[in-house]
Design an enzyme around this catalytic site. Structure first.
Site, PDB file in Angstrom:
ATOM      1  N   ASP A   1      11.452  23.338 -61.673  1.00  0.00           N
ATOM      2  CA  ASP A   1      11.797  24.533 -60.891  1.00  0.00           C
ATOM      3  C   ASP A   1      12.862  24.088 -59.901  1.00  0.00           C
ATOM      4  O   ASP A   1      12.581  23.387 -58.924  1.00  0.00           O
ATOM      5  CB  ASP A   1      10.557  25.076 -60.175  1.00  0.00           C
ATOM      6  CG  ASP A   1      10.865  26.321 -59.327  1.00  0.00           C
ATOM      7  OD1 ASP A   1      12.044  26.554 -59.025  1.00  0.00           O
ATOM      8  OD2 ASP A   1       9.916  27.038 -58.967  1.00  0.00           O
TER       9      ASP A   1
ATOM     10  N   PHE B   1      -0.899  40.777 -48.218  1.00  0.00           N
ATOM     11  CA  PHE B   1       0.007  40.392 -47.125  1.00  0.00           C
ATOM     12  C   PHE B   1       1.287  41.224 -47.109  1.00  0.00           C
ATOM     13  O   PHE B   1       1.926  41.362 -46.084  1.00  0.00           O
ATOM     14  CB  PHE B   1       0.346  38.897 -47.187  1.00  0.00           C
ATOM     15  CG  PHE B   1       1.091  38.469 -48.434  1.00  0.00           C
ATOM     16  CD1 PHE B   1       0.402  38.162 -49.594  1.00  0.00           C
ATOM     17  CD2 PHE B   1       2.481  38.377 -48.442  1.00  0.00           C
ATOM     18  CE1 PHE B   1       1.081  37.772 -50.747  1.00  0.00           C
ATOM     19  CE2 PHE B   1       3.170  37.980 -49.571  1.00  0.00           C
ATOM     20  CZ  PHE B   1       2.461  37.690 -50.741  1.00  0.00           C
TER      21      PHE B   1
ATOM     22  N   ARG C   1       2.288  31.869 -43.647  1.00  0.00           N
ATOM     23  CA  ARG C   1       1.940  31.139 -44.868  1.00  0.00           C
ATOM     24  C   ARG C   1       0.575  30.514 -44.608  1.00  0.00           C
ATOM     25  O   ARG C   1       0.461  29.375 -44.219  1.00  0.00           O
ATOM     26  CB  ARG C   1       2.990  30.065 -45.190  1.00  0.00           C
ATOM     27  CG  ARG C   1       4.372  30.596 -45.478  1.00  0.00           C
ATOM     28  CD  ARG C   1       4.653  30.873 -46.937  1.00  0.00           C
ATOM     29  NE  ARG C   1       4.189  32.123 -47.470  1.00  0.00           N
ATOM     30  CZ  ARG C   1       4.664  32.680 -48.595  1.00  0.00           C
ATOM     31  NH1 ARG C   1       5.622  32.115 -49.274  1.00  0.00           N
ATOM     32  NH2 ARG C   1       4.173  33.799 -49.041  1.00  0.00           N
TER      33      ARG C   1
ATOM     34  N   PHE D   1       3.793  27.426 -56.622  1.00  0.00           N
ATOM     35  CA  PHE D   1       4.472  28.451 -55.833  1.00  0.00           C
ATOM     36  C   PHE D   1       3.788  29.775 -56.168  1.00  0.00           C
ATOM     37  O   PHE D   1       3.244  29.926 -57.268  1.00  0.00           O
ATOM     38  CB  PHE D   1       5.983  28.492 -56.153  1.00  0.00           C
ATOM     39  CG  PHE D   1       6.710  29.475 -55.288  1.00  0.00           C
ATOM     40  CD1 PHE D   1       6.850  29.228 -53.928  1.00  0.00           C
ATOM     41  CD2 PHE D   1       7.209  30.663 -55.804  1.00  0.00           C
ATOM     42  CE1 PHE D   1       7.474  30.152 -53.105  1.00  0.00           C
ATOM     43  CE2 PHE D   1       7.846  31.585 -54.983  1.00  0.00           C
ATOM     44  CZ  PHE D   1       7.977  31.328 -53.636  1.00  0.00           C
ATOM     45  N   THR D   2       3.798  30.713 -55.221  1.00  0.00           N
ATOM     46  CA  THR D   2       3.033  31.970 -55.392  1.00  0.00           C
ATOM     47  C   THR D   2       3.315  32.658 -56.734  1.00  0.00           C
ATOM     48  O   THR D   2       2.397  32.930 -57.508  1.00  0.00           O
ATOM     49  CB  THR D   2       3.348  32.955 -54.254  1.00  0.00           C
ATOM     50  OG1 THR D   2       4.771  33.060 -54.141  1.00  0.00           O
ATOM     51  CG2 THR D   2       2.772  32.497 -52.930  1.00  0.00           C
TER      52      THR D   2
ATOM     53  N   TYR E   1      28.649  45.562 -71.128  1.00  0.00           N
ATOM     54  CA  TYR E   1      27.235  45.385 -71.491  1.00  0.00           C
ATOM     55  C   TYR E   1      27.058  44.078 -72.268  1.00  0.00           C
ATOM     56  O   TYR E   1      26.123  43.330 -72.024  1.00  0.00           O
ATOM     57  CB  TYR E   1      26.759  46.567 -72.339  1.00  0.00           C
ATOM     58  CG  TYR E   1      25.276  46.495 -72.610  1.00  0.00           C
ATOM     59  CD1 TYR E   1      24.364  47.039 -71.709  1.00  0.00           C
ATOM     60  CD2 TYR E   1      24.773  45.847 -73.746  1.00  0.00           C
ATOM     61  CE1 TYR E   1      23.002  46.948 -71.926  1.00  0.00           C
ATOM     62  CE2 TYR E   1      23.407  45.745 -73.966  1.00  0.00           C
ATOM     63  CZ  TYR E   1      22.523  46.309 -73.054  1.00  0.00           C
ATOM     64  OH  TYR E   1      21.181  46.205 -73.280  1.00  0.00           O
TER      65      TYR E   1
ATOM     66  N   LYS F   1      18.261  31.430 -54.034  1.00  0.00           N
ATOM     67  CA  LYS F   1      18.331  30.229 -53.190  1.00  0.00           C
ATOM     68  C   LYS F   1      19.446  29.311 -53.714  1.00  0.00           C
ATOM     69  O   LYS F   1      20.462  29.160 -53.075  1.00  0.00           O
ATOM     70  CB  LYS F   1      16.987  29.493 -53.183  1.00  0.00           C
ATOM     71  CG  LYS F   1      15.885  30.261 -52.467  1.00  0.00           C
ATOM     72  CD  LYS F   1      14.867  30.786 -53.441  1.00  0.00           C
ATOM     73  CE  LYS F   1      13.781  31.576 -52.744  1.00  0.00           C
ATOM     74  NZ  LYS F   1      12.499  31.453 -53.427  1.00  0.00           N
TER      75      LYS F   1
HETATM   76  C1  LIG Z   1      11.741  31.761 -54.508  1.00  0.00           C
HETATM   77  C2  LIG Z   1      11.145  30.841 -55.469  1.00  0.00           C
HETATM   78  C3  LIG Z   1      10.774  31.275 -56.758  1.00  0.00           C
HETATM   79  C4  LIG Z   1      10.882  32.720 -57.188  1.00  0.00           C
HETATM   80  O1  LIG Z   1      12.190  33.165 -57.158  1.00  0.00           O
HETATM   81  P1  LIG Z   1      12.563  34.723 -56.934  1.00  0.00           P
HETATM   82  O2  LIG Z   1      14.015  34.778 -57.149  1.00  0.00           O
HETATM   83  O3  LIG Z   1      12.143  35.076 -55.545  1.00  0.00           O
HETATM   84  O4  LIG Z   1      11.795  35.503 -57.942  1.00  0.00           O
HETATM   85  C5  LIG Z   1      10.239  30.328 -57.611  1.00  0.00           C
HETATM   86  N1  LIG Z   1      10.081  29.051 -57.239  1.00  0.00           N
HETATM   87  C6  LIG Z   1      10.422  28.607 -56.027  1.00  0.00           C
HETATM   88  C7  LIG Z   1      10.235  27.169 -55.675  1.00  0.00           C
HETATM   89  C8  LIG Z   1      10.965  29.480 -55.089  1.00  0.00           C
HETATM   90  O5  LIG Z   1      11.288  29.028 -53.855  1.00  0.00           O
END
Ligand SMILES: *Cc1c(COP(=O)(O)O)cnc(C)c1O
Length: 480
Positions: free
Chosen positions: A221, A453, A387, A131-132, A79, A264
């Protein structure tokens, strides 16, 4: 490494061999038609067993290396204070050349923490593009997102190598008037929603200078940073002689805070925030145990943390990070040559079909990008992601916001698909383009109020799907 072919034509080459495989299922046309109905014409509601090639996303579905998988086996679970955490912390800090690291369970969790600390109601968050999840966290707290993207950012057909650049003049002008109402400037690497498009190091230097002048924090980011690093090395004359690590260090040194989704970056799962500004670190630190988990795991499993550490080290290898962009380039250029409208130049993340040009007669309110996703699934078993307008929300009066661009994204999760599979996708998309006049729109059966969506139910506005099936049978006969 640049391996050349005798005939000189461009063919991406896999720089890895396959040691573990997963059998794919190619559902019959009848089953695909049935599955599409069951899923309410919504790609998110399809089941994996009914999908041949899943090009929905690159998130959390990239192939791991042998070194990552073996590292997972030595994970030390605890932990608090696991050896795995300290290995990860050291790797992350060396990677970004920073002093402090905070772990989080994925990218949007980092955004949640950053928004809680930096966003003020009625203040501005400036970015090259939103980004969303980023935008959702900022607006949730009453912040206002302002975007200063480059003049080519929304042009689907372009040869601008850096469509993700920030417009420096607009940034300077805005800050000269609104400095006290601005919380931070955010640069997104490999700008996701405009087609995985990079910015140049030169542009980041410009953004950094302006932020310094006005004393505004610069946040990066870095979720799609691997692609952006590769594109800087490939496309920016002044960086050709630099190693990936040298480019990365220059980028890191320009940014006050860096966060990333490890779904990613690093081919694993998880996320994290780094900085060298002690004060920023101290503000964010208490939020990790509150929302994520203790400071030595932040909601991640130790196995994923081991995979992340190795994945970050492997991101410095150009032969590894080139694979995604090279296969995407092949797919984009093949379709472009056949006259199919795609976003150019090829970016990271995936190949994006320009649906406004593909289906000019299907109105935005009939969701052409989702209709095209349904059509492609029906004729190939390939799943893409809409998209466009379907991914937007209605305003408080129920009026639908029409999206800047209508895209069908065909993600190529890193190192997952082979060249033959990409060729199959190109072949079926080309067939579909020949039969585009058969494709009609969609309408709601059940429209959710939030994030519609993800789980809304739709149906075709006419019998166009039956006509498409008939045309495919006529051209290809039965395959099964
Ligand atoms: C995917 C993504 C996020 C969010 O990441 P998650 O791991 O899906 O929460 C933020 N910014 C960018 C540019 C992304 O491609």
């Amino acid at each position: 490494m640049k391996i050349k072919t005798f005939k000189g034509s461009f063919t991406p080459l896999e720089l890895h061999k396959v040691r573990i495989v997963q059998k794919l299922n190619y559902p019959t046309l009848e089953r695909r038609a049935e599955a599409l109905r069951e899923a309410g014409n919504n790609m998110f509601l399809l089941k994996n067993d009914d999908i041949f090639l899943d090009m929905l996303t690159d998130s959390g579905v990239n192939a791991m290396s042998d070194n990552q998988v073996s590292a997972m086996l030595r994970a030390d679970d605890s932990y608090a204070g696991s050896a795995t955490y300290f290995r990860l912390e050291k790797t992350v800090l060396d990677f970004f050349n920073k002093d402090y690291f905070l772990p989080a369970h994925q990218g949007r969790a980092c955004e949640h923490i950053l928004a809680k600390v930096f966003v003020n109601k009625g203040h501005y968050s400036i970015m090259n593009y939103h980004f969303t999840t980023t935008k959702a966290h900022i607006t949730e707290l009453g912040g206002i997102v302002v975007q200063f993207y480059s003049k080519d950012a929304l042009k689907t057909k372009s040869n601008n190598p850096f469509k993700g650049n920030m417009d420096l003049e607009k940034l300077e002008d805005f800050l000269s008037k609104n400095r006290d109402l601005t919380d931070f400037v955010r640069m997104e690497a490999g700008t996701n929603l405009i087609g995985g498009q990079p910015w140049s190091l030169e542009n980041l230097v410009g953004v950094h200078k302006i932020c310094r002048n006005y004393n505004i924090p610069l946040i990066l980011d870095a979720s799609l940073l691997a692609d952006n690093l590769y594109f800087i090395k490939e496309r920016e004359e002044a960086c050709k002689h630099l190693s990936i690590k040298q480019i990365l260090t220059r980028i890191s040194d320009l940014c006050d805070i860096i966060y990333f989704s490890a779904r990613k970056l690093s081919f694993s799962r998880g996320g994290g925030i780094v900085t060298s500004v002690k004060e920023f670190h101290e503000f964010m630190k208490p939020l990790v145990p509150l929302y994520e988990g203790f400071l030595t795991y932040g909601g991640m499993s130790v196995r994923e943390m081991e995979a992340m550490a190795v994945g970050l080290e492997e991101t410095l290898d150009e032969d590894i990070i080139s694979q995604g962009p090279l296969f995407i380039k092949y797919m984009v250029e093949s379709l472009d040559k056949l006259g199919v409208p795609v976003v150019t130049p090829a970016g990271g993340l995936g190949c994006h079909l320009d649906v406004k040009k593909f289906l000019p007669d299907v109105d935005s309110h009939s969701y052409p990008a989702e209709a095209l996703a349904c059509a492609l699934y029906l004729i190939s078993g390939i799943r893409g992601m809409e998209r466009g307008t379907l991914s937007e929300q209605r305003d408080e009066n129920g009026v639908e916001e029409v999206s800047d661009v209508e895209l069908l994204r065909l993600a190529l999760p890193r190192r997952v698909f082979t060249l033959s599979q990409v060729k199959f996708a190109v072949d079926r998309i080309y067939w579909l383009y020949q039969h585009k006049n058969l494709i009609g729109g969609l309408k709601w059966v059940e429209e959710p109020k939030v994030l519609r969506f993800f789980y809304g139910i739709l149906e075709p506005s006419s019998n166009w799907q039956e006509l498409l099936i008939e045309a495919l049978r006529k051209d290809l006969g039965t395959e099964e």
